[in-house]
Design an enzyme around this catalytic site. Structure first.
Site, PDB file in Angstrom:
ATOM      1  N   GLU A 118       0.794  -1.231   0.086  1.00 43.21           N
ATOM      2  CA  GLU A 118      -0.035   0.054  -0.012  1.00 43.21           C
ATOM      3  C   GLU A 118       0.776   1.239   0.324  1.00 43.21           C
ATOM      4  OE1 GLU A 118      -2.596  -3.355   0.649  1.00 43.21           O
ATOM      5  OE2 GLU A 118      -0.657  -2.767   1.730  1.00 43.21           O
TER       6      GLU A 118
ATOM      7  N   PHE B  72      -5.706  -1.538   5.384  1.00 40.11           N
ATOM      8  CA  PHE B  72      -4.399  -1.105   4.914  1.00 40.11           C
ATOM      9  C   PHE B  72      -3.899  -0.186   4.543  1.00 40.11           C
ATOM     10  CE2 PHE B  72      -5.424  -5.827   3.425  1.00 40.11           C
ATOM     11  CZ  PHE B  72      -5.302  -6.299   4.743  1.00 40.11           C
TER      12      PHE B  72
ATOM     13  N   HIS C 241     -10.038  -6.170   8.683  1.00 36.33           N
ATOM     14  CA  HIS C 241     -10.477  -6.146   7.374  1.00 36.33           C
ATOM     15  C   HIS C 241     -11.940  -5.508   7.430  1.00 36.33           C
ATOM     16  CE1 HIS C 241      -7.481  -9.367   6.785  1.00 36.33           C
ATOM     17  NE2 HIS C 241      -7.225  -8.816   5.648  1.00 36.33           N
TER      18      HIS C 241
END
Length: 322
Positions: free
Chosen positions: A60, A86, A129
């Site tokens: 990222e 992320f 997540h």
């Protein structure tokens, strides 16, 4: 008029601008031939080719860094982070570079980049997540932040985000990708313009993202009890449509704010503070804030649902106000 899913509307907004402007490009992890982790970019690789729809390494920091560099040199990148969680890996490039370069260079460069941030819980993706981190990016001067709740808003806000000469954080709730709705306009929706999703007279519920739909469900149920709820969707977190909030509160005189993020330190607190500082005379009752519990997002579905605010929580809060 056309019916689209939330994911299709995001894709359509990107595709419209990519057809019009060869400087618009898209990159991220698996956005190419695979069509994206959630299928949002399906078909774009075939239409635009591997030069403009590019798969990246699993980094990222590299994704945001490439967006910063390409935007500074004249392109209009759309960078997708597979999960907004992320973003932590690319925060230096975003916060210390993208957000500040236009200011530090005295406006001599533009930074027209969009960062797509699939976020939110409700799909049992667990703690790493499923987060809602929009408060982090709204805190940073130099970044704009939008959060569409419907296919219409997803398309219109994507067009405006790509057009903007500043970095725009485009938060999209992954649990809404299959949500379908009417798309009546293919025009940009200006950043900083909220929307009344349901008109009412007794209490204003200010909701973001998926919580807009929880608020609409609560408004329907409360309407059957004779309580008239106005549901206000800011759509754009920064810039924020304070005029629309003031207009609504001047009518209802009560406010409930519901966001999916952790309540502690969340953006709902910023909206509450703005109301207290700038619209206090409209209020007949204290502002009520609702948010997720102050824990990591649970994996187990029953715990995840307990963690999240819902229509019943909103109904309870509105009854307290009314």
């Amino acid at each position: 008029m056309k019916k689209m899913s939330y994911a299709e509307a995001i894709r359509e907004g990107m595709s419209i601008r990519m057809r019009e402007d060869p400087n618009v490009l898209l990159f991220g992890e698996d956005v190419g031939a695979f069509g994206g982790c959630f299928g949002v970019t399906a078909g774009m690789f075939n239409e635009f080719g591997d030069k403009r729809v590019r798969d990246t390494p699993i980094s990222e920091g590299a994704i945001i860094g490439a967006a910063v560099g390409s935007a500074a040199t004249g392109l209009r990148p759309i960078a997708e982070l597979m999960f907004c969680d992320f973003l932590t890996v690319g925060m230096d490039q975003l916060v210390n570079q993208a957000a500040k370069m236009r200011y530090m260079f005295g406006g001599k460069i533009s930074m027209p980049m969009v960062v797509r941030l699939p976020g939110g819980a409700g799909v049992s993706a667990a703690a790493q997540h499923s987060q809602s981190l929009e408060a982090w990016v709204t805190h940073v001067p130099g970044l704009k932040v939008v959060y569409p709740s419907t296919p219409q808003d997803a398309l219109g806000l994507m067009l405006s985000a790509i057009d903007d000469d500043n970095p725009v954080m485009y938060v999209e709730h992954k649990a809404m990708y299959t949500l379908k709705g009417e798309v009546n306009s293919f025009d940009p929706i200006p950043l900083g313009k909220g929307d009344i999703k349901h008109a009412g007279d007794d209490v204003t519920v200010i909701a973001t993202g998926k919580m807009v739909h929880e608020a609409l469900a609560a408004a329907k149920a409360l309407g059957d009890e004779g309580i008239s709820v106005e549901v206000l969707d800011p759509r754009s977190l920064y810039p924020l449509d304070k005029d629309l909030i003031a207009q609504s509160l001047s009518k209802t005189h009560k406010a409930v704010i519901v966001t999916e993020e952790n309540r502690r330190g969340g953006y709902g607190g910023e909206i509450s503070a703005i109301i207290a500082e700038e619209m206090f005379d409209y209020l007949d009752a204290p502002v009520i804030r609702l948010g997720a519990l102050d824990t990591p997002v649970p994996f187990a579905p029953v715990l995840e649902q307990a963690y999240l605010p819902n229509a019943q929580d909103i109904i309870k809060a509105v009854r307290e106000q009314a």
